[in-house]
Design an enzyme around this catalytic site. Structure first.
Site, PDB file in Angstrom:
ATOM      1  N   SER A 542       0.844  -1.187   0.000  1.00  0.00           N
ATOM      2  CA  SER A 542       0.000   0.000   0.000  1.00  0.00           C
ATOM      3  C   SER A 542       0.891   1.254   0.000  1.00  0.00           C
ATOM      4  CB  SER A 542      -0.966  -0.039   1.184  1.00  0.00           C
ATOM      5  OG  SER A 542      -1.962   0.933   1.064  1.00  0.00           O
ATOM      6  N   ASP A 628      -8.420  -4.994  -6.295  1.00  0.00           N
ATOM      7  CA  ASP A 628      -8.046  -3.861  -5.454  1.00  0.00           C
ATOM      8  C   ASP A 628      -8.438  -2.592  -6.188  1.00  0.00           C
ATOM      9  OD1 ASP A 628      -6.947  -1.956  -3.861  1.00  0.00           O
ATOM     10  OD2 ASP A 628      -4.904  -2.724  -3.916  1.00  0.00           O
ATOM     11  N   HIS A 660      -7.160  -5.437  -1.679  1.00  0.00           N
ATOM     12  CA  HIS A 660      -5.973  -4.746  -1.170  1.00  0.00           C
ATOM     13  C   HIS A 660      -5.172  -5.637  -0.227  1.00  0.00           C
ATOM     14  CE1 HIS A 660      -3.803  -0.993  -1.065  1.00  0.00           C
ATOM     15  NE2 HIS A 660      -3.873  -0.887   0.246  1.00  0.00           N
TER      16      HIS A 660
END
Length: 683
Positions: A542, A628, A660
């Site tokens: 991320s 995602d 994600h």
């Protein structure tokens, strides 16, 4: 002094021998650990009913069982005979357990015997089921079609159409395309197993309760007198929804049918409502700034009769994770990050101090662990979930007078007893602007300071999530260290637990000081003689993946390999495909076409990893989830394609059904095996 030196060497040798005789953590062993779930204390305070999930790797699914254990600790007893996702509704005063399972309410005793189906008809597609305090009302959530988005809904004569038609934003969220259905709160009469007069209290509104994707039963509660319902909702739609974090608490009167906004004028996140036992006080978590999902989280206390509100943590320089009223209503226990750990605190509401004063706040626990959540309180004991970097969550009892902790559950002791543990040290590092930065250093279980080890810089996501003593089943430091790597995990700018200013400092400065903090951390640990300076790697997901991409262009030959998972590679294309636009607007400054916005233009220019691709020269592994929508697929594909065209050794791990995160057990094992295979190849 010489004798002391030899004693230390002997101690290290004994420790190393002991570690080598025990089993090392592996990906397969990690997935055998049981995972503590929800828990309920019995009315007499003598026992806990709790859930544990074990994963069946062959079937690629979790199997949930319920257990009972004395609150003082002892032997756990399984009270369900077959795995199943049972939602405990309440533990009755007589000790019987009411739970929701396969669309029905059931009752059983504490031994799992005398199982009785309570409802006469199924509660189809229901979730977050609750009973009112007097047992005469039932509340639940259910998906309701409100907006006709899909072709089959717009044109009933075309039932096999899979088309979507959108005229506004928020057309997808996290891992789901908007299908026109919204999660609504329902209330019905409940009498002797019969459910009647079912009512959607949100009418035909295009809004969700709970909040997606992570909200749950905590987003809707009955008042203690059973006369009203409080629910959390962001009553915005389309572009307004995508650019706002303004959730409110709504009170629905069950007699009049009138809905009232309790937090009107409070513009940030307001959630996690809870009453004290008498119903005289209502508290919740609250952020001030609309569009800032990592704002300081405070506890607001409201007098129900007068409506007066007080922020009871206003002057405290940290942010609250969760809270619970004491039984007598005189205290609020809460969990918050402090100096790289999560700890238990209390607010004494009886003290005569200024409202929101930190003088009313006392830290109860101190130690190298995380208190993740509060399960219950009885007398001078608070029960919490606790983890550290070597142990998954277990239930602990905390003495509120002195903070002493006693372990209650021992879900994974059969594995831990034969497992070599890692040493975890707190290391303090001077940053380039002369600040003191905490970093966690995790060593291999058989660490020998006379040897040299490959070392990994771990870059945390968020970007404003805590890097504390958490236990992850993917980014597991115990597992990484067990493969022979030292890990350094710095609490760089942007993390909670070091004051509000440190937490806020990352917004608008993604590629600035936080990158310098990362380089300070790897440079500092590299001074140690046991670190192999020629075998340094950098990994993260991320914002951590963004950090990997960014550092790949500015690391000046420090690292030998990189791994980026669902990272942001090109900020322009990311802004054009991400869904929660409030996040992008706050953290990188806004859109890319506003040339007068200096913060945004700096982000798209100076802090955009794709602008540094000409300086990439190091092997890189890229992981990308196909579902995602926060960091959409083009980010990973663009980065991989650039690396390939530049002739850089690179690998793409594509997970088409993952979002994600990596949630499917067999995919998680593939992720971990490929992760370590890449490190073996390149480091």
């Amino acid at each position: 002094m010489k004798n002391l030196f030899y004693a230390l060497l002997l101690g290290m040798a004994v420790s190393e021998s002991s570690a080598q005789s025990k089993q090392q953590m592996t990906p397969e062993l990690l997935w055998k650990l049981g995972r503590l779930g929800s828990e309920n204390i019995t009315a007499d305070g003598k026992s806990f009913i709790y859930s544990v999930t074990h994963y069946n790797m062959a079937e690629a699914k979790g199997e949930n069982m319920l257990y009972r254990i004395p609150a003082a600790g002892g032997q756990a007893v399984a009270i369900t005979k077959e795995p199943g996702s049972r939602q405990i509704i309440k533990v009755e005063p007589d000790g019987n357990v009411i739970y929701f399972f396969e669309d029905h309410l059931w009752r059983m005793d504490q031994n799992g015997e005398h199982v009785t189906k309570l409802t006469t008809q199924p509660l189809a597609d229901a979730d977050n089921v609750q009973l009112s305090p007097d047992g005469k009302k039932i509340m639940f959530t259910r998906e309701v079609l409100v907006v006709k988005v899909q072709g089959k809904d717009r044109y009933p004569d075309l039932p096999k159409s899979n088309a979507y038609v959108f005229t506004d934003l928020n057309y997808r969220h996290w891992d789901t395309w908007e299908d026109g259905k919204f999660s609504h709160v329902f209330v019905a009469d409940y009498d002797n197993g019969k459910i009647t007069n079912e009512q959607d209290i949100m009418a035909n509104e295009p809004y969700d309760t709970p909040q997606k994707p992570s909200g749950g039963a905590e987003d809707l509660i009955f008042s203690p007198d059973g006369k009203s319902v409080i629910y959390v909702c962001k009553k915005k739609f389309g572009k307004a929804y995508a650019q706002s974090t303004n959730t409110n608490l709504y009170q629905y009167d069950l007699t009049s049918g009138v809905t009232r906004n309790l937090t009107d004028g409070m513009n940030g996140y307001d959630n996690n409502p809870a009453f004290n036992k008498t119903g005289e006080k209502l508290a919740w978590l609250s952020m001030k700034e609309d569009g800032y999902e990592a704002d300081k989280n405070d506890i607001v206390l409201m007098d129900v009769k007068s409506g007066n509100k007080v922020n009871v943590t206003a002057q405290w320089d940290e942010t609250v994770s969760s809270f619970k009223f004491s039984e007598d209503g005189n205290r609020i226990f809460f969990v918050a990050v402090k100096d790289g750990t999560e700890q238990l605190f209390q607010i004494d509401l009886r003290l005569r101090v200024a409202p929101g004063s930190p003088q009313a706040i006392r830290q109860i626990t101190h130690g190298q662990w995380d208190v993740n959540s509060i399960a219950a309180q009885k007398g001078n004991t608070v029960y919490v979930h606790r983890t550290d970097m070597n142990h998954a969550a277990e239930l602990y009892a905390v003495n509120t007078a002195n903070g002493a902790m006693t372990q209650v559950t021992r879900i994974n002791n059969d594995i831990y007893d034969g497992l070599a543990m890692s040493r975890v040290d707190a290391r303090h590092i001077k940053t380039t602007d002369n600040k003191d930065m905490l970093a966690w250093v995790i060593y291999p279980p058989d660490f020998d300071p006379a040897k040299k080890y490959p070392t990994l810089l771990y870059c945390q996501g968020g970007p404003q999530s805590a890097l504390s003593q958490f236990y992850s089943f993917r980014w597991n430091f115990q597992l990484i260290a067990a493969q022979g790597y030292i890990v350094i995990a710095p609490n760089r700018r942007g993390m909670p637990g070091h004051g509000v200013e440190w937490n806020r400092a990352i917004s608008g400065d993604w590629g600035g000081q936080p990158m310098k903090d990362y380089l300070s951390a790897i440079d500092d640990i590299s001074k140690e003689p046991f670190v192999n300076k020629n075998r340094l790697g950098c990994v993260g997901a991320s914002y951590g993946g963004y950090s990997v991409y960014m550092l790949a262009g500015i690391h000046n030959k420090r690292f030998k390999t990189f791994i980026a998972h669902d990272g942001l590679f090109d900020l322009k294309s990311w802004y054009g495909t991400t869904e929660e636009l409030w996040f992008a607007n706050k953290d990188i400054g806004g859109n890319y076409w506003d040339k007068d916005n200096k913060t945004a233009q700096r982000s798209y220019d100076k802090f955009n990893p794709s602008n540094y691709i000409d300086k990439w020269d190091t092997p890189i592994m890229i992981v990308q989830g196909g579902k995602d929508y926060r960091v959409a697929i083009e980010q990973g594909l663009e980065a991989f394609q650039a690396a390939q065209l530049k002739g850089i050794k690179s690998k793409l791990l594509y997970l088409p059904d993952e979002n994600h995160w990596v949630t499917k057990p067999q995919n998680a094992l593939v992720w971990q095996r490929e992760f370590f295979n890449w490190l073996k190849e390149t480091l």
